[in-house]
Each structure stands twice: as C-alpha cells, then as structure tokens.
Design a protein around this motif. Structure first.
Motif, mmCIF file in Angstrom:
data_model
loop_
_atom_site.group_PDB
_atom_site.id
_atom_site.type_symbol
_atom_site.label_atom_id
_atom_site.label_comp_id
_atom_site.label_asym_id
_atom_site.label_seq_id
_atom_site.Cartn_x
_atom_site.Cartn_y
_atom_site.Cartn_z
ATOM 1 N N GLU A 99 0.830 -1.205 0.000
ATOM 2 C CA GLU A 99 0.000 0.000 0.000
ATOM 3 C C GLU A 99 0.864 1.254 0.000
ATOM 4 O OE1 GLU A 99 -3.457 2.016 -0.345
ATOM 5 O OE2 GLU A 99 -3.194 -0.176 -0.354
ATOM 6 N N GLU A 100 2.026 1.167 0.628
ATOM 7 C CA GLU A 100 2.932 2.309 0.690
ATOM 8 C C GLU A 100 3.415 2.704 -0.708
ATOM 9 O OE1 GLU A 100 7.195 3.616 2.767
ATOM 10 O OE2 GLU A 100 6.359 1.607 3.106
ATOM 11 N N GLN A 101 3.727 1.667 -1.542
ATOM 12 C CA GLN A 101 4.154 1.951 -2.905
ATOM 13 C C GLN A 101 3.056 2.654 -3.691
ATOM 14 O OE1 GLN A 101 5.217 -1.965 -4.297
ATOM 15 N NE2 GLN A 101 7.382 -1.709 -3.769
ATOM 16 N N LYS A 102 1.825 2.232 -3.458
ATOM 17 C CA LYS A 102 0.687 2.856 -4.163
ATOM 18 C C LYS A 102 0.527 4.315 -3.743
ATOM 19 C CE LYS A 102 -4.195 2.191 -5.267
ATOM 20 N NZ LYS A 102 -4.529 3.627 -5.082
ATOM 21 N N GLU A 103 0.705 4.589 -2.447
ATOM 22 C CA GLU A 103 0.554 5.961 -1.951
ATOM 23 C C GLU A 103 1.637 6.864 -2.534
ATOM 24 O OE1 GLU A 103 0.617 5.696 2.264
ATOM 25 O OE2 GLU A 103 -1.381 4.795 2.414
ATOM 26 N N LYS A 104 2.868 6.356 -2.641
ATOM 27 C CA LYS A 104 3.951 7.153 -3.210
ATOM 28 C C LYS A 104 3.683 7.451 -4.679
ATOM 29 C CE LYS A 104 7.762 5.804 -0.160
ATOM 30 N NZ LYS A 104 9.099 5.193 -0.084
ATOM 31 N N TRP A 105 3.158 6.442 -5.385
ATOM 32 C CA TRP A 105 2.839 6.658 -6.786
ATOM 33 C C TRP A 105 1.743 7.714 -6.963
ATOM 34 C CZ3 TRP A 105 3.884 6.900 -11.577
ATOM 35 C CH2 TRP A 105 2.900 6.920 -12.551
ATOM 36 N N ASP A 106 0.713 7.643 -6.136
ATOM 37 C CA ASP A 106 -0.369 8.615 -6.219
ATOM 38 C C ASP A 106 0.150 10.021 -5.928
ATOM 39 O OD1 ASP A 106 -2.169 6.655 -6.869
ATOM 40 O OD2 ASP A 106 -2.873 6.337 -4.810
ATOM 41 N N GLU A 107 1.066 10.112 -4.957
ATOM 42 C CA GLU A 107 1.640 11.413 -4.592
ATOM 43 C C GLU A 107 2.466 11.978 -5.737
ATOM 44 O OE1 GLU A 107 4.778 13.263 -1.317
ATOM 45 O OE2 GLU A 107 3.976 11.237 -1.049
ATOM 46 N N THR A 108 3.279 11.129 -6.364
ATOM 47 C CA THR A 108 4.105 11.573 -7.487
ATOM 48 C C THR A 108 3.232 11.994 -8.659
ATOM 49 O OG1 THR A 108 5.874 10.063 -6.822
ATOM 50 C CG2 THR A 108 5.924 10.867 -9.088
ATOM 51 N N LEU A 158 3.113 15.671 -10.468
ATOM 52 C CA LEU A 158 3.341 15.802 -11.896
ATOM 53 C C LEU A 158 2.207 16.560 -12.560
ATOM 54 C CD1 LEU A 158 5.097 14.956 -14.346
ATOM 55 C CD2 LEU A 158 3.664 12.916 -14.532
ATOM 56 N N GLN A 159 0.991 16.239 -12.166
ATOM 57 C CA GLN A 159 -0.169 16.902 -12.748
ATOM 58 C C GLN A 159 -0.200 18.384 -12.393
ATOM 59 O OE1 GLN A 159 -2.432 15.416 -14.886
ATOM 60 N NE2 GLN A 159 -3.011 17.571 -15.198
ATOM 61 N N ALA A 160 0.213 18.710 -11.164
ATOM 62 C CA ALA A 160 0.228 20.117 -10.723
ATOM 63 C C ALA A 160 1.230 20.924 -11.529
ATOM 64 C CB ALA A 160 0.561 20.171 -9.244
ATOM 65 N N LEU A 161 2.390 20.352 -11.804
ATOM 66 C CA LEU A 161 3.402 21.052 -12.590
ATOM 67 C C LEU A 161 2.941 21.251 -14.026
ATOM 68 C CD1 LEU A 161 6.627 19.276 -11.266
ATOM 69 C CD2 LEU A 161 5.913 21.623 -10.804
ATOM 70 N N VAL A 162 2.280 20.243 -14.567
ATOM 71 C CA VAL A 162 1.754 20.364 -15.933
ATOM 72 C C VAL A 162 0.691 21.456 -15.996
ATOM 73 C CG1 VAL A 162 0.446 19.186 -17.746
ATOM 74 C CG2 VAL A 162 2.305 17.983 -16.568
ATOM 75 N N ASP A 163 -0.144 21.495 -14.935
ATOM 76 C CA ASP A 163 -1.202 22.518 -14.889
ATOM 77 C C ASP A 163 -0.613 23.916 -14.773
ATOM 78 O OD1 ASP A 163 -3.039 20.504 -15.061
ATOM 79 O OD2 ASP A 163 -3.479 20.427 -12.904
ATOM 80 N N SER A 164 0.632 24.018 -14.230
ATOM 81 C CA SER A 164 1.264 25.330 -14.076
ATOM 82 C C SER A 164 1.888 25.832 -15.373
ATOM 83 C CB SER A 164 2.324 25.282 -12.975
ATOM 84 O OG SER A 164 3.419 24.497 -13.392
ATOM 85 N N GLY A 165 1.827 25.008 -16.424
ATOM 86 C CA GLY A 165 2.347 25.436 -17.714
ATOM 87 C C GLY A 165 3.524 24.636 -18.227
ATOM 88 N N MET A 166 4.045 23.695 -17.425
ATOM 89 C CA MET A 166 5.171 22.875 -17.882
ATOM 90 C C MET A 166 4.685 21.751 -18.802
ATOM 91 S SD MET A 166 7.598 22.305 -14.558
ATOM 92 C CE MET A 166 8.423 23.656 -13.708
ATOM 93 N N LEU A 180 11.279 16.020 -15.281
ATOM 94 C CA LEU A 180 12.645 16.381 -14.933
ATOM 95 C C LEU A 180 12.700 17.157 -13.634
ATOM 96 C CD1 LEU A 180 15.570 16.361 -15.876
ATOM 97 C CD2 LEU A 180 15.140 18.488 -17.119
ATOM 98 N N GLN A 181 11.720 17.995 -13.427
ATOM 99 C CA GLN A 181 11.650 18.773 -12.176
ATOM 100 C C GLN A 181 11.494 17.844 -10.979
ATOM 101 O OE1 GLN A 181 11.894 22.088 -12.045
ATOM 102 N NE2 GLN A 181 11.534 22.314 -9.845
ATOM 103 N N LEU A 182 10.653 16.831 -11.110
ATOM 104 C CA LEU A 182 10.448 15.884 -10.004
ATOM 105 C C LEU A 182 11.704 15.072 -9.728
ATOM 106 C CD1 LEU A 182 6.818 14.581 -10.760
ATOM 107 C CD2 LEU A 182 7.531 16.106 -8.908
ATOM 108 N N ILE A 183 12.434 14.714 -10.830
ATOM 109 C CA ILE A 183 13.662 13.917 -10.656
ATOM 110 C C ILE A 183 14.711 14.722 -9.901
ATOM 111 C CG2 ILE A 183 15.601 12.877 -11.889
ATOM 112 C CD1 ILE A 183 13.581 12.111 -14.087
ATOM 113 N N LYS A 184 14.797 16.019 -10.250
ATOM 114 C CA LYS A 184 15.775 16.869 -9.574
ATOM 115 C C LYS A 184 15.398 17.126 -8.137
ATOM 116 C CE LYS A 184 17.456 19.380 -13.643
ATOM 117 N NZ LYS A 184 17.575 20.711 -14.315
#
Length: 234
Positions: free
Chosen positions: A200-209, A213-221, A228-232
């Motif tokens: 379940e922990e792996q699923k929660e981390k995936w949902d968080e990531t 990612l969606q928030a950054l895309v919504d901001s215009g990226m 790449l931003q998340l990796i850094k």
C-alpha cells in the motif's frame, strides 16, 4: 593306415554354385546375412576353395548340419561340418551372426546418405557417427576419390569395432530409430502491469508523485519538464 577309395561318382567335380544355391534354399534368411555385400562370383569362389577334395557324401553331411542347425555357415565352417568336425556349432554366436558384414553395412550407409528413409542399424549409425567428420569433408576434398576411399575404409574399421563392443554387451543388431526431436519450449510473454503494487505504501507514493506531476503540468510545464523537475527534486 586305411586308404579310402572314392568312386568315380564321388570324385566327380562338384559345382560350388549348386552347393551355395542348395544352402540358400535350406536357410535363405541366414544365407543373406552371411553373404551380404558379396557378389555371386565371390561366394562361388569361396565355396570352390572350401569344397576342394570333399566327396558328395561329405557335402551331404554338411547339408544335413545346415538343415539341423537352421543356420548358414561361412564356407570354411561348412567344410568343417562336411568333415564331421564336432564342437563348432556352439562357437556360432547368434548375437554376432545377427550383424551385417562391414561391406554390407557400408552399402547400407551409402543408400541412407542418398535417401534418409533407408533403414540403417544401430551399429551402422554408431560407426557413421565415429567417422562423421571424414564423410562431412568429402564435399570439400580436392581429391574426392582418395578422400572417399579413406572415409569408407575408416567406416568399415569403425563398424567392426562397434560390432565387437555391442556383441560384448549382448546387444543384437536392430534397426536404428532416430530419437524424437525436442522442441524448444515456447514461452508466452506476460506483460508486466506497472500499476500493480506489492504494498500500500508503494501505491501511496505513486499517487503522490502523479499528483505533483499533474500540478506542474497545470502550471504550464510540459510532461517532460515536469518529470525532470520531479527527478531533480526541486
């Protein structure tokens, strides 16, 4: 010393061809095995040598031995039977007698190489395996006839040795059966479902990531920039 007088009828020349034909009539299958690979002329000449000096009565005794034993001897053994020499019947090894001669074996291998449906024996196949390299090189030989001669002689020598080995093990001649070919197992590819999680922990981390990612895309990226931003980790 007792002198045996033969009548004119007894010393009349005996036709070896007729003797061979009579033996063949008594034990045809055994005759074919004994003389396989030899020509009629060779068989007749062998009998001519071994019948020399025998009377018709002696030859008749030999014929009776052929009849009683149900076995066709080689010409030298037949002469012993004609002379009434006992104790040789047991020397005939039925296992060894079951095998073809080396010349007949070679002829059979030649036929098999031309037509793979030809039936060959266990000993023939084993002898061929032992000299396979020499047969395989024939197609590239500069002097084909010479290479062929050596390959054939090597096969006959190998065949004699194989027969000795098989007889020592009590193995009679039999038809060689090609082992069944084993097909390689066909594995069905099972696609991996990367959205399946072990904990379940792996699923929660995936949902968080995914949410970040969606928030950054919504901001215009773009998706690539956001990833790449998340990796850094910025």
């Amino acid at each position: 010393m007792q002198i045996t007088h033969h009548t004119e009828k007894q010393v009349e020349p005996i036709n070896p061809v007729n003797v061979a034909a009579t033996i063949k009539g008594i034990a045809p299958r055994s005759f074919e095995k004994t003389f396989a690979g030899l020509t009629s002329e060779q068989i007749a000449y062998a009998f001519k040598l071994c019948l020399d000096g025998l009377t018709r009565d002696q030859i008749e005794k030999g014929m009776i031995q052929v009849r009683d034993n149900g076995y066709c001897p080689d010409p030298a053994m037949f002469r012993k039977w004609c002379l009434g020499i006992k104790g040789f019947t047991s020397d005939i090894d039925p296992i060894h007698a079951s095998y073809r001669t080396k010349n007949a074996a070679l002829a059979n291998i030649e036929a098999w190489l031309i037509d793979c449906t030809t039936k060959i024996t266990n000993a023939e196949r084993e002898a061929y395996n032992r000299v396979y390299g020499m047969f395989n090189q024939l197609q590239w030989a500069n002097n084909y006839e010479k290479a062929k001669y050596y390959a054939y002689e090597a096969f006959k020598d190998a065949y004699v040795e194989v027969v000795k080995e098989f007889v020592a093990k009590g193995e009679s001649q039999s038809i060689w059966i090609e082992p069944p070919k084993i097909d390689k197992p066909k594995y069905k590819a099972i696609p991996k479902n990367y959205l399946e999680f072990e904990t379940e922990e792996q699923k929660e981390k995936w949902d968080e990531t995914k949410a970040k990612l969606q928030a950054l895309v919504d901001s215009g990226m773009t998706v690539q920039q956001a990833s790449l931003q998340l990796i850094k980790g910025d």
